[in-house]
Design a protein around this motif. Structure first.
Motif, PDB file in Angstrom:
ATOM      1  N   ASN A  29      -7.006   7.741   8.788  1.00 25.68           N
ATOM      2  CA  ASN A  29      -6.064   8.855   8.673  1.00 25.68           C
ATOM      3  C   ASN A  29      -4.646   8.349   8.379  1.00 25.68           C
ATOM      4  OD1 ASN A  29      -5.532  11.600   8.569  1.00 25.68           O
ATOM      5  ND2 ASN A  29      -4.927  11.687  10.710  1.00 25.68           N
ATOM      6  N   LEU A  30      -4.560   7.427   7.421  1.00 28.45           N
ATOM      7  CA  LEU A  30      -3.289   6.856   6.988  1.00 28.45           C
ATOM      8  C   LEU A  30      -3.151   7.013   5.480  1.00 28.45           C
ATOM      9  CD1 LEU A  30      -3.477   3.495   8.980  1.00 28.45           C
ATOM     10  CD2 LEU A  30      -1.990   5.449   9.514  1.00 28.45           C
ATOM     11  N   GLN A  31      -1.945   6.894   4.987  1.00 22.72           N
ATOM     12  CA  GLN A  31      -1.707   6.918   3.553  1.00 22.72           C
ATOM     13  C   GLN A  31      -2.276   5.655   2.911  1.00 22.72           C
ATOM     14  OE1 GLN A  31      -0.218   9.346   1.634  1.00 22.72           O
ATOM     15  NE2 GLN A  31      -0.297  10.584   3.504  1.00 22.72           N
ATOM     16  N   ARG A  32      -2.809   5.812   1.707  1.00 24.17           N
ATOM     17  CA  ARG A  32      -3.364   4.673   0.977  1.00 24.17           C
ATOM     18  C   ARG A  32      -2.318   3.571   0.807  1.00 24.17           C
ATOM     19  NH1 ARG A  32      -2.963   2.229  -3.358  1.00 24.17           N
ATOM     20  NH2 ARG A  32      -4.632   1.252  -4.512  1.00 24.17           N
ATOM     21  N   SER A  33      -1.093   3.957   0.445  1.00 24.81           N
ATOM     22  CA  SER A  33      -0.032   2.967   0.231  1.00 24.81           C
ATOM     23  C   SER A  33       0.307   2.223   1.515  1.00 24.81           C
ATOM     24  CB  SER A  33       1.217   3.627  -0.349  1.00 24.81           C
ATOM     25  OG  SER A  33       1.698   4.621   0.531  1.00 24.81           O
ATOM     26  N   THR A  34       0.241   2.896   2.646  1.00 25.90           N
ATOM     27  CA  THR A  34       0.504   2.254   3.940  1.00 25.90           C
ATOM     28  C   THR A  34      -0.527   1.169   4.212  1.00 25.90           C
ATOM     29  OG1 THR A  34       1.499   4.258   4.835  1.00 25.90           O
ATOM     30  CG2 THR A  34       0.679   2.648   6.434  1.00 25.90           C
ATOM     31  N   VAL A  35      -1.792   1.518   4.023  1.00 20.29           N
ATOM     32  CA  VAL A  35      -2.866   0.555   4.267  1.00 20.29           C
ATOM     33  C   VAL A  35      -2.757  -0.612   3.292  1.00 20.29           C
ATOM     34  CG1 VAL A  35      -5.376   0.210   4.281  1.00 20.29           C
ATOM     35  CG2 VAL A  35      -4.381   2.278   5.283  1.00 20.29           C
ATOM     36  N   HIS A  36      -2.526  -0.321   2.025  1.00 21.34           N
ATOM     37  CA  HIS A  36      -2.403  -1.368   1.015  1.00 21.34           C
ATOM     38  C   HIS A  36      -1.262  -2.322   1.366  1.00 21.34           C
ATOM     39  CE1 HIS A  36      -2.346  -3.304  -2.900  1.00 21.34           C
ATOM     40  NE2 HIS A  36      -1.040  -3.093  -2.927  1.00 21.34           N
ATOM     41  N   ASN A  37      -0.095  -1.782   1.672  1.00 16.99           N
ATOM     42  CA  ASN A  37       1.069  -2.618   1.986  1.00 16.99           C
ATOM     43  C   ASN A  37       0.856  -3.450   3.244  1.00 16.99           C
ATOM     44  OD1 ASN A  37       2.438  -1.665  -0.254  1.00 16.99           O
ATOM     45  ND2 ASN A  37       3.461  -0.043   0.887  1.00 16.99           N
ATOM     46  N   ARG A  38       0.224  -2.868   4.233  1.00 17.62           N
ATOM     47  CA  ARG A  38      -0.012  -3.603   5.478  1.00 17.62           C
ATOM     48  C   ARG A  38      -1.032  -4.720   5.278  1.00 17.62           C
ATOM     49  NH1 ARG A  38       1.483  -1.419  10.663  1.00 17.62           N
ATOM     50  NH2 ARG A  38       2.984   0.263  10.381  1.00 17.62           N
ATOM     51  N   ILE A  39      -2.070  -4.461   4.497  1.00 21.56           N
ATOM     52  CA  ILE A  39      -3.051  -5.512   4.217  1.00 21.56           C
ATOM     53  C   ILE A  39      -2.381  -6.654   3.459  1.00 21.56           C
ATOM     54  CG2 ILE A  39      -5.113  -6.091   2.870  1.00 21.56           C
ATOM     55  CD1 ILE A  39      -6.226  -3.323   3.666  1.00 21.56           C
ATOM     56  N   LYS A  40      -1.568  -6.341   2.469  1.00 24.11           N
ATOM     57  CA  LYS A  40      -0.849  -7.384   1.718  1.00 24.11           C
ATOM     58  C   LYS A  40       0.039  -8.201   2.646  1.00 24.11           C
ATOM     59  CE  LYS A  40      -2.622  -6.905  -2.191  1.00 24.11           C
ATOM     60  NZ  LYS A  40      -3.630  -7.902  -2.489  1.00 24.11           N
TER      61      LYS A  40
END
Length: 75
Positions: A29-40
């Protein structure tokens, strides 16, 4: 330092790192960009070191292989 969101992402990646970012984001239940940035960020900090395929060797026709080293000494 990581927060609870990073911990949730790491936990889910450990369960199944093959999921696409949008699937993971939806599940958490998070924004795609949030998950992408955090994984990076986690990758850049070497918190995530690699992604691996774990093979079930029995399913591909290879049984268990074990190596042992035994030293016997007598009296």
């Amino acid at each position: 330092m990581i927060d609870e969101i990073d911990k949730r992402i790491l936990h889910e990646l450990q369960l199944d790192s093959s999921r696409k970012i949008h699937q993971l984001a939806s599940f958490l239940n998070l924004q795609r960009s949030t998950v992408h940035n955090r994984i990076k960020k986690l990758e850049q900090q070497s918190i995530i070191k690699s992604y691996r395929a774990i093979v079930d060797y029995e399913k591909i026709g290879q049984g268990l292989t074990a190596f042992t080293h035994i030293i016997l000494t007598g009296n």
